[in-house]
Design an enzyme around this catalytic site. Structure first.
Site, PDB file in Angstrom:
ATOM      1  N   GLY D 147       6.311  -4.287  -4.273  1.00 12.40           N
ATOM      2  CA  GLY D 147       6.727  -4.717  -2.967  1.00 12.40           C
ATOM      3  C   GLY D 147       5.667  -4.082  -2.023  1.00 12.40           C
ATOM      4  N   CYS D 148       5.162  -4.723  -1.166  1.00 13.18           N
ATOM      5  CA  CYS D 148       4.246  -4.229  -0.103  1.00 13.18           C
ATOM      6  C   CYS D 148       4.211  -2.888   0.408  1.00 13.18           C
ATOM      7  CB  CYS D 148       3.945  -5.100   1.089  1.00 13.18           C
ATOM      8  SG  CYS D 148       5.580  -5.416   2.051  1.00 13.18           S
ATOM      9  N   TYR D 149       5.384  -2.295   0.719  1.00 13.22           N
ATOM     10  CA  TYR D 149       5.688  -0.962   1.180  1.00 13.22           C
ATOM     11  C   TYR D 149       5.634  -0.058   0.070  1.00 13.22           C
ATOM     12  CZ  TYR D 149       7.567  -2.267   5.894  1.00 13.22           C
ATOM     13  OH  TYR D 149       7.668  -2.718   7.153  1.00 13.22           O
TER      14      TYR D 149
END
Lengths: 335, 335, 335, 335
Positions: D147-149
């Site tokens: 995931g990006c976060y």
């Protein structure tokens, strides 16, 4: 009618003061002064006021200012305290600079890099966070209006300060107007737009202010505070993380703490800048994360209003026994 | 105190009407109605009004609305005229939709794609461009509030319409709030932000409105009008190019034309959205380009205020003999 | 491998040239020079290039530059022509300033306010609008790279210039990067964001450039041109209004005119900045409005690429017989 | 040449994959598939690709996809694992959804609200954080792209995870493209622009992913994570606060940890989104605050590139023994 004057009207906080005072039913504006652009009509400084404000920018003349019941100083720090010295005792003063916020002149010197220009007045100044110091403000001759970040963080922490363990983490994000009007390196449109960054990571001047005020609730308070620059005009959102070992009904605790405080709204879903932009409200949302035993509080204000000129007028209303809301009935800038 | 009601409060123009009317000293708000969200407190629809507005969304009940002295209709076209039919004769009406702007029902059908739902009332409606039709508005039972683009273009053209040759070119740029509240395809943040585009190139519904109103100044007026979508919340800037063979003192001509019109300011440098955003002003700047014999006029308004709800209240003030400025003293959204 | 140098790398056009040339398979970068910050690594000037570009900023040394096959001058006007004089005859030059765009030194003096610093070279310069002057560019020793607005307007007008009556109206809107890097009054974030304005209403320096180049299609061309400042980083959208009495198949006419021009796309719906931002494309949409007999053409470019550094590299490719697309295969900045 | 296919090209991550793969010298694109818009040219889905991409959207046909050496799945969670089941064993897979990130299907059920659709494959999946799991990725048949976060936080914490006491505070701010393409409530321009807010305060799905991966460094890791929505297109900035009792040379510690990792740059001043937007870099800045004994780390990535499609291609390069940088040489989107 209270006679008020504003010194320093070419900056954003001065402008915002004018806008609020013109709609205030209890005041009469005596003088609008500045160090620059003296003699020009105000609508030359702000073309938006063409046809609206007829007045002319006046020089800073202490003799004339003394005739006011109250003078707002919207000047850079160190400049402000110089004027304050001349006026003190002759008129009430609300200083929007940082000059009288810190009680200890050595702390001031450390963070602002100069000796305090008017340390003899430090004992007279009341820290103007309206909701916390209302009674002292009512009696004050000199009010130090709080910093914008400090307002958003202190209000978020004060109700639970006594329960905290470890350092408070305050992660704040501010719109660009907080940096003031006029050019500053790094604030060109092409540098701010579509961008985001932290700044003053190694220490921001609002930290000692926050800790000083929160010490009355918890002697050991320490705050790690990082401000960030948002690509918006107005608003501060602070996300504050606090270690609280025991879960409580924090919504009730905050609501009780701010009971009777019209301008603080304890809310039950995370607020956005849109909730408060253009108003004097501070919206506060507490959430307890059991997994990490962290109380997470999100607070939002309009940095120009509750974070500066609006709170200044709120303090004026307190000082003169007026309705605290008078002049502060603006609606949100939305859409 | 005039009793006013607003029908259609979940959209942006309805919201803006509420904000203006709450600060208006001559009115009492009777009913705030909507087709949706009936029964909910208004601060549920707009969390920003928590603690500020206590009222509840009411259903659209014609019997109750009749008790008002004036009803604002902030509804989609075709819906609006249906309600207007029921109310006409019992209360004054200001309709913010497009339903009563065009005098000719066949023109309405052509541009809006349906038969006019209340053509019998078309003869009663007065086009509510306050500065041009003040006297008729004062007598009207039904005012058709002008479109936002139409307001910005008509005010820019009217003073010189009689001198024009050839087609008028109106190149307009609007903020996104003009498209209304709620989702519309293409108005997602990632599609609008950092972007810019023309739309309705093959014909926008405000064209017949502009030409109809300007025909009283120049029978042969024709307008090529292209709207564009700006990545900002509010404001319309129209750049209008008109062929005028003979140079005149256009600044004086415009100033004379709008002499006594508080909300139109003829200015001597190009205005920006910042000049008017948050206010009911229309700022107009005329410049004559000798090389091309074009009079170039830049006009700016806040599409939500002078372009919609502000002008509606201005019209109400005219209809009830109040100070035209009452309730419309808001200051610019700047910074 | 062609040896190329760039002079003036601390501005936006210089930066954009570096980014394009680093991805170009047919060139070797000889020197990257500047008047300021000499000796510093480029990643100090642009921290974004840390780990990507190892080179150091070099001084402007004509002797060293002569070893290049081509020098790009990305300097302010008047400065640029001074360097060009020293280099001319020793290396090919593409000048991105305005210095060699206007053939007539008296016109230059009128619009730029100084005597032309190198008028003896004006006869040698070829106006580098790639699609219109490809053959002359291929032979040129000195190419004057077109202005960004001029590129967007000339490409929109050229195909139909011979059919026009009356003045052309060109209403252009540009992102802020067109104003260059570094501080300029009025380009602070708080002044540009959520704002929009026209500027240079009384005459912009790109007008003589547009008229000069379009005269080869229509001797009598005259252009009323108004630029506006958009609150976005990049991109120009020009809406051009032209009087054409007889309707034609303009889509076909434009498509035929640009047949074989990879970087001009004639499109059948209005393009947006998102169509071209980050690329060397110019998208053009023609629409004929029968009501007003106006041909309305919307053209969009990325002001930094087709409007500056991209077209400069396109011209380099033409001058050296490379594939015109080489190095210019970047994709749109979307989302 | 490796034959690769992309499934799910109408979303932002699919679009970004296409842009990267078209510039990648080691791959040949076999199929571009989607559940919707099948049969349409890609330039109909993305008009920006007119003249650039000639291909047509293909249906998702497992038989055809099997001919690829690698398939990228850019689909919503639960949909993705369904396709993965059919393909596993026949071709390598990089899944950009969340379906294979969590090792424990009960944790998946808890956070995603459904039973895991392909739990039998969970043991096969390698978490594709390139810098931490390079060797396992090189051997993997199925890579779960992070995931990006999670990417921005894990890279900020991993180097010091073993030294931490108490909970990690991760305050992240993301651009809007992270929410994907197409309409979502609350993502209209007028709701996001000039606004800022926290969301998923009561728990975001990337938390278990962060804790799972960091557990290999510190068994007791716990993270309080609050994401916020920035009014920008791209980029994530995470400010991470960690309790470390003993001061160390953190710059050296981070630099050593990421020694040899081209796409992680340890920097000595706070990075901004502008440092990385448009690139596959993650910039990391560590600062130790002695007053509070907090290590404060600021990390920035482009959420679409290092946070999604760029890291996916980086993983592909690792899986096929290519230069890890191949195809990922894009420059920053600045200005």
């Amino acid at each position: 009618m209270i006679k008020v004057s504003v010194v320093g009207i070419t900056g954003f906080t001065g402008l915002e003061l004018i806008k609020i005072l013109l709609n205030h039913k209890g005041v009469e504006i005596a003088h609008l002064c500045s160090r620059s652009r003296v003699g020009e009509p105000i609508f030359k400084v702000y073309p938006q006021f063409s046809g609206v404000i007829e007045r002319v920018v006046e020089p800073i003349d202490v003799e004339l200012l003394k005739e006011s019941d109250l003078v707002f100083l919207a000047l850079p720090h160190t400049v402000s305290s110089g004027i304050a010295k001349s006026l003190f005792g002759k008129t009430k003063i609300i200083d929007l600079s940082a000059d009288f916020r810190l009680k200890d002149p050595t702390v001031y010197s450390k963070w602002y890099g100069v000796e305090h220009p008017a340390f003899e007045l430090l004992g007279e100044a009341v820290y103007g966070l309206s909701e916390l110091n209302r009674e002292m403000i009512a009696q004050a001759q000199l009010v130090a209006n709080p910093g914008c970040y400090a307002t958003s963080v202190i209000l978020a922490v004060a109700p639970v300060a006594q329960f905290l363990e470890g350092a408070v983490i305050a992660d704040s994000k501010s719109g660009v107007s907080g940096a003031g009007r006029g050019f500053k390196e790094g604030l060109e449109f092409c540098e701010v737009n579509e961008n985001f960054r932290a700044y003053s990571v190694s220490g921001h001047r609002h930290i000692p202010e926050m800790e000083q005020e929160l010490k009355s609730f918890n002697e050991n308070i320490r705050i790690a505070f990082i401000p960030h620059l948002l690509p918006v005009q107005r608003g501060i959102l602070s996300t504050v993380y606090m270690q609280v070992e025991r879960e409580m009904d924090f919504f009730k605790l905050y609501s009780d703490f701010f009971n009777g405080d019209y301008f603080v709204r304890v809310v039950n879903s995370p607020p956005s800048l849109n909730s408060v932009k253009g108003t004097n409200f501070c919206d506060i949302y507490p959430y307890y994360d059991r997994r990490t035993k962290r109380l997470i509080v999100v607070s939002v204000i309009d940095n120009m209003i509750k974070g500066a000129s609006g709170q200044a007028v709120q303090n004026m209303n307190i000082m003169f026994g007026l309705d605290e809301k008078e002049g502060l009935g603006g609606f949100v800038f939305y859409p």
